[in-house]
Design an enzyme around this catalytic site. Structure first.
Site, PDB file in Angstrom:
ATOM      1  N   ASP A  26      -5.724  -1.136  -9.358  1.00  0.00           N
ATOM      2  CA  ASP A  26      -7.055  -1.660  -9.675  1.00  0.00           C
ATOM      3  C   ASP A  26      -6.921  -3.016 -10.368  1.00  0.00           C
ATOM      4  O   ASP A  26      -6.282  -3.120 -11.412  1.00  0.00           O
ATOM      5  CB  ASP A  26      -7.784  -0.671 -10.590  1.00  0.00           C
TER       6      ASP A  26
ATOM      7  N   LYS B 205      -5.298   0.096   6.734  1.00  0.00           N
ATOM      8  CA  LYS B 205      -6.616  -0.254   7.255  1.00  0.00           C
ATOM      9  C   LYS B 205      -7.362  -1.133   6.259  1.00  0.00           C
ATOM     10  O   LYS B 205      -8.004  -2.121   6.629  1.00  0.00           O
ATOM     11  CB  LYS B 205      -7.419   1.017   7.539  1.00  0.00           C
TER      12      LYS B 205
END
EC number: 2.1.1.33
Length: 246
Positions: free
Chosen positions: A150, A226
């Site tokens: 993060d 992805k």
């Protein structure tokens, strides 16, 4: 060392400060919500007892946990496990000890393990910092992967970032000489911080030359997920930082 925890994140602790001036408060995660799918829940029941390890505040017996002696890579925060499963399939001669607290992600990786018949992954659904502190002896790891942690974009939240000097010192001490630490991020300010923090650790040496600004080419073993492909199509950059233990 093996347990099958209930696929519920209800009892996970909240995320405290990770200010470098308070290293005892570092945590490797923030609390997130999410539901497990039927397939993930089935994977918990079917293969969880074999591949989930119980957290205990004592040194982990790697040979007992994996059923063999092999080079061991620690992964901190594997998301939905796409890259983890890919890398483990490419490296059947290595053990992968993977920490993730979010139940849907753990369920997703268990499902991949089951579908791909991967035997070289073990999962600890626990805060990685406590795992490092209490379960991993000095010089026990051959590598560490921290992919897309993060970034905490807002400046006032930068202190919550995982990759700070106290954690890197812990990881460097647990790497064998010649072992590596590989971080990747798609947020340039975080990439700059990662490079600065790792460069300041005396036990680590950058594998990249100056021509790349200190950043390494993407190692072949790390797949384009992805999520990453989507970012690249939008013009986002990705920075890999790879250091070795001296």
């Amino acid at each position: 060392m093996i347990e099958n925890p209930s696929p519920s994140a209800a009892n996970l602790p909240e995320h405290p400060s990770t200010d470098a001036s308070h290293p005892r408060n570092i945590r490797s995660f923030v609390r997130r919500t999410g539901r497990t799918t039927v397939g993930q829940a089935k994977a918990f029941a079917d293969v969880g007892p074999r591949f989930l390890l119980a957290y205990k505040a004592e040194p982990l017996d790697f040979a007992a946990a994996f059923g063999r002696v092999a080079p061991t890579i620690l992964e901190i925060g594997f998301g939905m496990g796409e890259a983890t499963a890919h890398i483990a399939a490419l490296s059947p001669d290595k053990n992968f000890l993977c920490c993730e607290v979010h139940t849907p992600g753990v369920g997703a990786l268990l499902k991949r393990i089951q579908e791909q018949t991967l035997g070289n992954i073990r999962i600890l659904q626990h805060d990685a910092v406590e795992v490092i502190d209490n379960m991993l002896p000095a010089g026990s790891l051959d590598g560490v992967h921290i992919f897309f942690p993060d970034p905490w974009h807002k400046k006032k939240h930068n202190k919550r970032r995982l990759i700070q000097a106290p954690l890197i010192a812990k990881l460097a001490a647990r790497l064998k000489p010649g072992g590596y630490l590989h971080c990747a991020t798609d947020w340039q300010p975080y990439a700059e911080q990662i490079l600065e923090v790792l460069s300041a650790e005396a036990l680590l040496k950058n594998t990249a030359d100056a021509s790349g600004g200190g950043y390494a080419p993407k190692p072949d073993y790390r797949p384009l997920t992805k999520f990453e492909n989507r970012g690249i199509k939008l013009g986002h950059g990705v920075w890999d930082v790879v250091f070795t233990r001296v």
